[in-house]
Write an enzyme that holds these catalytic residues in place. Structure first.
Site, short mmCIF file in Angstrom:
data_model
loop_
_atom_site.label_atom_id
_atom_site.label_comp_id
_atom_site.label_asym_id
_atom_site.label_seq_id
_atom_site.Cartn_x
_atom_site.Cartn_y
_atom_site.Cartn_z
N ILE A 230 0.86 -1.19 0.00
CA ILE A 230 0.00 0.00 0.00
C ILE A 230 0.89 1.23 0.00
O ILE A 230 1.82 1.32 0.81
CB ILE A 230 -0.90 -0.02 1.25
CG1 ILE A 230 -1.90 -1.18 1.10
CG2 ILE A 230 -1.59 1.31 1.48
CD1 ILE A 230 -3.05 -1.12 2.05
N CYS A 231 0.62 2.16 -0.89
CA CYS A 231 1.42 3.40 -0.96
C CYS A 231 1.32 4.13 0.37
O CYS A 231 0.22 4.51 0.81
CB CYS A 231 0.93 4.30 -2.08
SG CYS A 231 1.78 5.90 -2.09
N ILE A 232 2.47 4.34 1.00
CA ILE A 232 2.47 4.86 2.37
C ILE A 232 1.96 6.30 2.42
O ILE A 232 1.19 6.66 3.31
CB ILE A 232 3.88 4.70 3.01
CG1 ILE A 232 3.85 5.09 4.49
CG2 ILE A 232 4.94 5.49 2.26
CD1 ILE A 232 5.09 4.63 5.25
N ALA B 297 -1.75 6.32 1.95
CA ALA B 297 -2.42 5.69 3.09
C ALA B 297 -2.48 6.63 4.29
O ALA B 297 -3.52 6.75 4.94
CB ALA B 297 -1.70 4.39 3.46
#
Lengths: 95, 121, 132
Positions: C77-79, C82
């Protein structure tokens, strides 16, 4: 180098289809998924270039009540989606 | 080390109405850090991302123009736009704030054909 | 062949995550390798462990977990996306002084570099997105 294009929006989004069709090369394939499958309805399909190689996901067409209304030969299963992904050099998603 | 790939980043979205323009730039800068050959292709409403004189501070948004201006510092020089889309909006390239290459539909299809990977935002 | 699947859309409101999941299962059934599923933009909501679907509906978060469990798939998940949307693991919750976390197990927060690395290493990259 050939490209598999997927398109997932209904025909009211005509600009999306125009940009997609304009970007196709002769050996490319257009795969309609999700709401894109409504493009198979005769009135919409008639607006697309006759030479276009066009397919649609059976699951999405069936879910939306389109199977009695569209040509059987245009519908493909998920495993054929994977085959098309392999047979073309890349995948471009239009959404 | 793999040889660099030709990665084409494509967007059809206007700026500020969604995060697409900014999210596209974030991918572009990351591609540059990984020393990939990255190009931007703006179609339809995407050409509006490059309109000059943006002042998004008034809607609490960061100015995309400044980020776009820094692309050349990251060796991202290939910025292509759909000439038809610009005309559709009644604009000319003099109203954009960074240098771009205008492409016809056929040139766009060739650009896609010559890319290794196309990411849409 | 090595595939990477990119998901840009949130579950429930959008068909894209379920299309992506079916695509992943089909490519694995065909004997291909799935290098990574990368969740970007509203796609990060796929990793919200608090997703609570009615029992007769697909829980997409659970379905991704089962896929990861069964095939050792890397769910990233793209930090940055997110954190903006409030999908946090323990590390980020501490960093941003939040007293709760909601990132589901099997999902990992990491940077956009994981998307670009996947592009470099994969033969095919496909994006499933929605409007917006």
């Amino acid at each position: 180098m050939t490209t598999l294009h997927t398109l997932n929006q209904a025909p009211s989004n005509v600009n999306l289809m125009q940009s997609c069709v304009g970007s196709l090369q002769p050996d490319d394939t257009l795969l309609l998924i999700e709401d894109g499958v409504y493009w198979l309805l005769n009135t919409h399909r008639a607006k697309l270039p006759a030479a276009l190689k066009i397919k649609a996901l059976r699951l999405d067409a069936q879910a939306r009540g389109l199977t009695p209304l569209v040509s059987e030969v245009d519908l493909i299963e998920m495993d054929e989606f994977i085959n098309l992904s392999v047979l073309h050099n890349k995948i471009v998603s239009w959404f | 080390m793999n040889s660099p790939k030709n990665i084409l980043l494509m967007s059809r979205r206007a700026p500020y109405g969604s995060s697409a323009a900014r999210d596209l730039l974030d991918i572009a800068l990351t591609c540059s850090v990984f020393e990939q050959n990255v190009a931007l292709l703006l179609l339809d409403d995407g050409v509006l991302q490059l309109l000059a004189n943006q002042d998004p501070q008034v809607i609490q948004q960061k100015n995309l123009n400044s980020l776009q201006s820094s692309l050349s510092l990251y060796d991202i020089e290939k910025i292509y736009i759909d000439a038809d889309a610009l005309e559709h909006h009644g604009l000319s390239h003099s109203e954009l704030h960074i240098p771009v290459t205008l492409l016809t539909k056929i040139e766009i299809s060739q650009l896609i054909a010559n890319s290794d990977i196309v990411l849409t935002v | 062949m090595i595939f990477t699947v990119v998901v840009h859309a949130s579950p429930c409101q959008n068909a894209a995550p379920e299309s992506a999941l079916r695509y992943c299962k089909a490519l694995l059934s065909a004997g291909h390798t799935l290098h990574r599923v990368f969740f970007y933009r509203d796609g990060v909501f796929n990793g919200n462990q608090l997703i609570s679907s009615p029992p007769d509906e697909l829980n997409i978060m659970r379905a991704w977990q089962e896929l990861a469990e069964e095939h050792s798939i890397d769910l990233v998940i793209c930090i940055a996306a997110a954190i903006r949307r409030g999908v946090l693991d323990a590390t980020e919750a501490t960093r941003y002084e939040r007293d709760q976390t909601n990132l589901a197990e099997k999902f990992n927060l990491s940077g956009l570099g994981q998307l670009v690395e996947a592009c470099i290493l994969s033969d095919r990259v496909i994006t499933f997105g929605g409007q917006g």
